[in-house]
Design a protein around this motif. Structure first.
Motif: not given
Ligand code: B12
Ligand code: SF4
Length: 470
Positions: A253, A259, A304
């Motif tokens: 994260a 991400l 996330i």
């Protein structure tokens, strides 16, 4: 030359009960170890991979093989020995490898013709050659493979019918948690396959969804994360049209670019082990504690999810810090973190781990009639003595945790949330129904298990004063 590669089933593992709940289809995964071995096998061998998780073949009706290779996690060991016995009685040599054969070498050597310990990639062609020459050795030590030289797994060999394909891109984990076999088996050195190899193999997977089996896809150091970004860029460029899920640690994260690239490469979900509702509960269990402590976990999970990636959280019940009430604390904390799925397992001393050594030396492993008792080492049965929880307590905590998290109102709430945020509500629903569908079966399984333990405890209490039951 005919080779059978077999993945034995354990009927106590709920994931194999596809007939009992069709939702379990989403929890049966391809046995990648056997597909990797097949990829290492020379062309003169005719290979059949048999995955008993999809049904037990009628072996008697099949042609006699020249060699049988069996893989096994610890929980599959009993069935592996039954199979070995069957083929050895026919005079077929049997080789066993994988995690259980490595960790319980002597036990396995007694029951098969030959054992390959650790990673087989470097020695499997030698084993096959020795079989052809009629000079199979009792033991081969594979060590840690050179991951740049592992050929692609044979994804064409297994029948369709799996919801997910499988691939591996890294091996090893530096975090060395005391309850986990990975560092003991694959080592602490984080080894990464060349990215072009991974992309090419990904292309050969027939399924539309893929499980990346790496224990920690992104690693922990800056160079690991840089490689993960390169991998995601390459997967996105290749435009494979396959969604994939993976296991990662919470540091996934921490990097927005990582991400965004994962999402672009079609990552649809990650499993993250939080293990305890308070990171303090993990103190003393190894490296993961440092990643979790002093962190706003809810904010990490949300970061996330903002990339349209589902988060499945895994927790353990039975850590030394766990007291009565731990089940509802986990359900509450998983809800607070906002995870899409929850998977809770009993703390289990797996052979070869530091936890095993510790609990064994403390006399805390009552389920210790081996090999019979290995079938309970699925992490879904409480096989140990827990610090503050009796057998009844620990089962009660597990049940209350799952019933709370997978209650119908909470499932609907989460699915509505996923729908609202356009985060794959159908996957969320299928996963939840799969878990919920197993709750009733779990309580039946615990009742059977308690009867079994009760019998054993009575025998044991003739010798000792402390009992396992309440
Ligand atoms: C993917 C995975 C799963 C998947 C898929 C399993 C499958 N069908 O293959 C799912 C989610 C279903 C699963 C379930 C479970 N898993 Co799991 N899983 C893994 C994971 C992350 C990767 C396995 C993998 O595919 N590796 C890639 C292949 C290429 O490597 P490999 O399997 O080690 O195979 C190599 C060697 O071992 C050897 N080898 C293997 N088999 C054979 C056979 C022969 C004949 C030879 C010569 C060599 C050989 O050669 C291969 C190439 O080098 C491992 C962690 C890990 N790093 O191993 C945990 C791991 C294997 N799982 C573990 C556990 C405990 C379980 C469960 C029992 C509990 C749970 N709830 O997680 C269940 C029950 C499974 C069952 N049927 O009984 C433990 C096993 C420990 C132990 N002593 O048994 C591990 C090590 C994780 C851990 N934290 O400790 N798992
Ligand atoms: S971080 Fe995960 S894979 Fe690594 S040792 Fe800990 S539990 Fe095992």
């Amino acid at each position: 030359m005919r080779l059978y590669l077999i993945n034995p089933s354990n009927p106590l593992v709920s994931i194999v009960k596809v007939k009992e709940s069709r939702w379990n289809r989403y929890r049966v995964w391809k046995p990648l170890s056997l597909m990797v071995l097949a990829g290492l096998t020379p062309a003169e061998w005719e290979i059949s991979i048999m995955d008993e998780n999809l049904g037990v073949p009628d072996y008697a009706a099949l042609p006699r093989p020249d060699l049988v290779g069996i893989t096994a996690f610890t929980s599959q060991a009993n069935r592996a020995y039954e199979l070995a016995g069957h083929f050895r009685r026919l005079g077929v040599p049997v080789v066993m490898g994988g995690i259980h054969a490595t960790m319980c070498l002597d036990e396995v050597l007694e029951r098969v013709d030959s054992v390959v310990t650790r990673e087989a990639d470097g020695v499997w062609p030698q084993v096959l050659d020795d079989v052809r020459q009629g000079r199979l050795k009792r033991r081969y030590e594979g060590g840690f493979a050179d991951i740049a030289r592992v050929p692609p797994a044979r994804h064409d060999l297994l029948a369709t019918g799996y919801a997910f394909g499988a691939i591996q891109t890294t091996r090893g984990c530096p975090l060395n948690c005391s309850f986990c076999s990975v560092t003991a088996f694959n080592g602490a050195h984080y080894r990464q396959r060349p990215i072009p190899d991974v992309v090419r193999e990904f292309q050969s997977i027939p399924e539309k969804r893929v499980l990346v089996v790496d224990d920690n896809l992104i690693g922990i150091r800056p160079e690991h994360i840089a490689r993960a970004k390169d991998l995601f860029r390459a997967l996105a460029r290749a435009n494979l049209r396959k969604e994939w899920i993976a296991q990662a640690t919470i540091n996934f994260a921490d990097d927005e670019e990582l991400l965004a690239l994962a999402a672009k490469a079609r990552c649809s979900g990650v499993f993250i082990g939080f293990e305890s509702p308070s990171p303090e509960g993990l103190r003393g269990y190894g490296g993961k504690f440092t990643l979790l402590k002093d962190r706003d976990i809810r904010a990490s999970v949300q970061r996330i999810q903002r990339h349209n990636i589902l988060v499945a959280g895994s927790f353990i019940i039975g850590l030394d810090a766990d007291e009565p009430g731990i089940g509802s604390r986990i359900a509450e904390m998983a809800g607070h973190y906002g995870v899409d799925h929850l998977n809770v397992l009993f703390l289990t001393p797996l052979p070869g781990t530091r936890l095993w050594d510790q609990m064994k030396s403390q006399g805390r492993i009552p389920l210790n009639v081996f090999p019979q008792d290995w079938k309970y080492y699925t992490l879904t049965y409480p096989v140990a003595r827990y610090e503050h929880l009796s057998l009844d307590d620990v089962i009660r905590e597990m049940t209350s945790c799952n019933e709370a998290f997978y209650s119908v109102p909470r499932i609907l709430h989460r699915v509505a949330g996923s729908f609202w945020h356009r985060r794959k509500p159908l996957i969320s629903l299928a996963g939840s129904l799969s878990y919920r569908g197993n709750l009733h079966r779990d309580s039946q399984a615990y009742a059977d298990f308690k009867r079994q333990v009760g019998r054993m405890d009575k025998q044991e209490s003739q010798h000792k004063t402390t009992g396992f039951m309440d």
